[in-house]
Scaffold this motif. Sequence first.
Motif, PDB file in Angstrom:
ATOM      1  N   CYS A 193      29.528  37.725  47.095  1.00  0.00           N
ATOM      2  CA  CYS A 193      30.528  38.631  47.663  1.00  0.00           C
ATOM      3  C   CYS A 193      29.829  39.601  48.614  1.00  0.00           C
ATOM      4  CB  CYS A 193      31.313  39.320  46.550  1.00  0.00           C
ATOM      5  SG  CYS A 193      30.715  40.927  46.028  1.00  0.00           S
ATOM      6  N   CYS A 223      29.270  43.946  39.603  1.00  0.00           N
ATOM      7  CA  CYS A 223      30.447  43.326  38.962  1.00  0.00           C
ATOM      8  C   CYS A 223      30.283  43.160  37.462  1.00  0.00           C
ATOM      9  CB  CYS A 223      30.721  41.972  39.598  1.00  0.00           C
ATOM     10  SG  CYS A 223      29.338  40.819  39.424  1.00  0.00           S
ATOM     11  N   CYS A 240      34.390  42.976  37.501  1.00  0.00           N
ATOM     12  CA  CYS A 240      35.082  43.063  38.792  1.00  0.00           C
ATOM     13  C   CYS A 240      34.101  43.581  39.832  1.00  0.00           C
ATOM     14  CB  CYS A 240      36.276  44.008  38.709  1.00  0.00           C
ATOM     15  SG  CYS A 240      37.270  43.987  40.229  1.00  0.00           S
ATOM     16  N   CYS A 257      42.800  51.281  38.269  1.00  0.00           N
ATOM     17  CA  CYS A 257      42.867  49.892  37.773  1.00  0.00           C
ATOM     18  C   CYS A 257      43.809  49.798  36.570  1.00  0.00           C
ATOM     19  CB  CYS A 257      41.472  49.408  37.375  1.00  0.00           C
ATOM     20  SG  CYS A 257      41.489  47.697  36.791  1.00  0.00           S
ATOM     21  N   SER A 275      38.109  44.795  33.253  1.00  0.00           N
ATOM     22  CA  SER A 275      37.476  44.697  34.568  1.00  0.00           C
ATOM     23  C   SER A 275      36.247  45.599  34.672  1.00  0.00           C
ATOM     24  CB  SER A 275      38.477  45.053  35.684  1.00  0.00           C
ATOM     25  OG  SER A 275      38.733  46.434  35.683  1.00  0.00           O
ATOM     26  N   THR A 278      43.272  34.970  36.377  1.00  0.00           N
ATOM     27  CA  THR A 278      43.917  36.264  36.595  1.00  0.00           C
ATOM     28  C   THR A 278      43.369  37.286  35.596  1.00  0.00           C
ATOM     29  OG1 THR A 278      46.114  37.327  36.622  1.00  0.00           O
ATOM     30  CG2 THR A 278      45.882  35.467  35.154  1.00  0.00           C
ATOM     31  N   ASN A 283      41.375  39.677  35.352  1.00  0.00           N
ATOM     32  CA  ASN A 283      40.284  40.401  36.020  1.00  0.00           C
ATOM     33  C   ASN A 283      40.019  39.623  37.322  1.00  0.00           C
ATOM     34  OD1 ASN A 283      38.958  38.125  34.842  1.00  0.00           O
ATOM     35  ND2 ASN A 283      37.034  39.147  35.335  1.00  0.00           N
ATOM     36  N   GLU A 284      38.948  39.954  38.053  1.00  0.00           N
ATOM     37  CA  GLU A 284      38.728  39.313  39.351  1.00  0.00           C
ATOM     38  C   GLU A 284      38.159  37.896  39.190  1.00  0.00           C
ATOM     39  OE1 GLU A 284      39.587  39.717  42.412  1.00  0.00           O
ATOM     40  OE2 GLU A 284      38.540  37.830  42.706  1.00  0.00           O
ATOM     41  N   THR A 303      43.776  37.717  42.924  1.00  0.00           N
ATOM     42  CA  THR A 303      42.450  38.160  43.350  1.00  0.00           C
ATOM     43  C   THR A 303      42.489  39.384  44.253  1.00  0.00           C
ATOM     44  OG1 THR A 303      40.509  37.456  44.626  1.00  0.00           O
ATOM     45  CG2 THR A 303      42.592  36.439  45.221  1.00  0.00           C
ATOM     46  N   ASN A 304      41.341  40.064  44.319  1.00  0.00           N
ATOM     47  CA  ASN A 304      41.207  41.168  45.277  1.00  0.00           C
ATOM     48  C   ASN A 304      40.702  40.673  46.644  1.00  0.00           C
ATOM     49  OD1 ASN A 304      38.377  40.836  45.089  1.00  0.00           O
ATOM     50  ND2 ASN A 304      38.136  42.493  43.604  1.00  0.00           N
TER      51      ASN A 304
END
Length: 329
Positions: A21, A35, A83, A90, A96, A125, A127-128, A154-155
């Motif tokens: 990421c 994360c 996450c 949140c 997360s 789903t 959490n990320e 997702t984010n």
Amino acid sequence: MDKTALYFSTLDKERVKCELCPHNCVLDNGQVGLCLARKNEDGVLLTLNYGLITSIAIDPIEKKPLFHLNPGEQILSVGTFGCNMKCPFCQNWEISQEIAPTRRITPEQLVSIAVSRKSRGIAYTYNEPFIWFEFVLDTSRIAAREGIYNVLVTNGMISEEPLHLLLQSIHAMNVDLKAFDEQLYKKLAGDLETVKRTIKLAVENSVHVEVTTLIVPGFNDDENMLEKEFQWLASLDKSIPLHLTRYFPSYKYNVPATPVEILVKFYNLAKKYLDFVYLGNVWDQNYESTFCPSCGTLVVKRVGYQVQVVGLDEEGRCAKCRRRIVRIL
Ligand code: SF4
């Protein structure tokens, strides 16, 4: 057993750089990424949550929220912990932002559960899902081979190369677009351009995409900024469904819940640009039902999670004027 991560490079002195990421965490030996899900062990990046689940349930697909994919269907939903964003409001912070109790499962077992529970899809789903990348990739490939569709909630915070790989076995996504301002995204440890790219690439790859914006008073409730977001989404495709959801106090953010009249104002603004706009956490069927944008017919009536398909043909078009409304998988 922890599994070696797919996207990282080795630096000097047993340091590694995670390339999954845009944070690109550089980790010393023994260090864990932002994360909470990836760790450098002796110069190798390991995933700490492969096959570890914190939550598993059969949910209405509308709860993801996905309103334009197989309406009224139930879907096996699963999440792990961790996450790569740090939102003070949140709504799922227990899994997360902390390492929650888990149980272990294999991709094959998860697909078997979907089959035995007669779920035609799996939603990653709670959490990320991107920071669970290797498990989601393995499971979604097996599921797709078995004719089971895959959904990400997702984010949108993922680098381009892994996104391209994962999209090959993903059929639908709901992407959180948390603000339309780079500085606001930075406050959440996020990156707006990355999220925009994720949405754009998913649309270009024919993945079914819906977008959610949680309207948080004092954070992202600026009308000009939101209007830019709506215009940008419309420039991609004005039939992308947009969910404007009501915030309630959670985690580290305590301002009162979003006033409903503010949500209605933004709903009306978004409707100037987009064909399908919904209000979430408001529980008013006028704002959660689907009307055909061409002829105005009520096609899907929703009262909370009670869903009645009242005006669609079997291919997801308006039964009256045949305009395409939903995707049926
Ligand atoms: S996935 Fe996690 S460890 Fe990797 S760069 Fe992103 S936040 Fe850092």
